[in-house]
Design an enzyme around this catalytic site. Sequence first.
Site, PDB file in Angstrom:
ATOM      1  N   LEU A   1     -63.153 -22.951  -6.521  1.00 40.38           N
ATOM      2  CA  LEU A   1     -63.296 -23.669  -7.794  1.00 40.38           C
ATOM      3  C   LEU A   1     -64.764 -23.564  -8.216  1.00 40.38           C
ATOM      4  CD1 LEU A   1     -62.099 -25.383 -10.036  1.00 40.38           C
ATOM      5  CD2 LEU A   1     -62.438 -27.415  -8.599  1.00 40.38           C
ATOM      6  N   HIS A   2     -65.045 -22.728  -9.182  1.00 41.81           N
ATOM      7  CA  HIS A   2     -66.418 -22.353  -9.498  1.00 41.81           C
ATOM      8  C   HIS A   2     -67.149 -23.364 -10.404  1.00 41.81           C
ATOM      9  CE1 HIS A   2     -65.468 -18.351  -7.892  1.00 41.81           C
ATOM     10  NE2 HIS A   2     -64.432 -18.294  -8.703  1.00 41.81           N
ATOM     11  N   ASP A   3     -66.747 -23.468 -11.654  1.00 41.61           N
ATOM     12  CA  ASP A   3     -67.571 -24.131 -12.672  1.00 41.61           C
ATOM     13  C   ASP A   3     -67.848 -25.611 -12.426  1.00 41.61           C
ATOM     14  OD1 ASP A   3     -66.203 -22.117 -15.406  1.00 41.61           O
ATOM     15  OD2 ASP A   3     -67.797 -21.712 -13.954  1.00 41.61           O
TER      16      ASP A   3
END
Length: 312
Positions: free
Chosen positions: A241-243
């Site tokens: 889960l990046h952002d």
Amino acid sequence: MAPRPIIIDSDPGTDDAIAIWLALASPELDLLGVTTVAGNVPLALTSKNARKVCELAGRGDVKVFAGCSRPMLRPLVTAESFHGHDGLGHAPLPEPDMPLQPQHAVDWLVDSLMAAGDQGVTLCPIGPLTNIAMAIVKEPGILPRIREIVLMGGGFFAGGNTTPAAEFNIHVDPHAAQVVFTSGVPLTMMPLDVTHKALMTAERIAAVRALETPVAKAAAGMMASYGAHDAEKYARDGGPLHDPCVIAYLLEPAIFSGRDCNVRIETASEATMGMTVVDWWGSTEEPRNCRVIDEIDDDRFFKLLTERLAAL
Ligand code: RIB
Ligand code: CA
């Protein structure tokens, strides 16, 4: 303490959506506006998706500005295979009623930053850096008014996710990244090295879904669809889960750790175009222009995310 003024620059994008919701659920932050950029999907869709996301959280008051429809020099590369052709994993979010702001995002970035005090605003780019770079080129006077840029992008020991060398946000617009990384603005980078340690396991997705709110159900669906491809690719029990790591860093920086490094952007070789060349071991005397984050307490991160989403 007064809420921290931030601007999110985004290409929604399923993980972008969750980052925006996390910001809207956090009273420590004052979201001045969302600027959209072409990236995961074309600009018309990222601009519609940003409004869909804000309205689902009951925040039709958030100002959304459309920005650049393509990178500064290179042709646009999109990521429908990850985010679906609508950009939100085909989550059934209602069409937006709220209007798009009439001003171009780059012009609004310049105007809002020039009106801010010194070090007044934190920029949170979570897509290609085209809007940010264009604002810097258009009006360098904004630089002292930017408190910090905390961005999702890049990778070093983790390599790339779009080419062997480059992460998507930097790969799409490496020249914009070069403008930002040479701007002298205090930079904190959330690269794949840390986001790949924030895995959306089935248990974590279930905890979000169990909140039973419209936002949480949409977020859980996006986490499941967005994560599936990477979970298989990297053979892990969940996709990264990046952002939202960018927003979580502003809320609880102690969840993360890293070090100040020199970071340069490759813009010459096609083989390594968009690579973030991180001098992690201090091999050069180049200025340490960026705090590179490589560690995360992932349990604390998902606990924070789930608690905050419950508030929306
Ligand atoms: O590489 C991951 C990044 O690219 C994330 O910001 C995702 O939304 C895409 O923009
Ligand atoms: Ca993004």
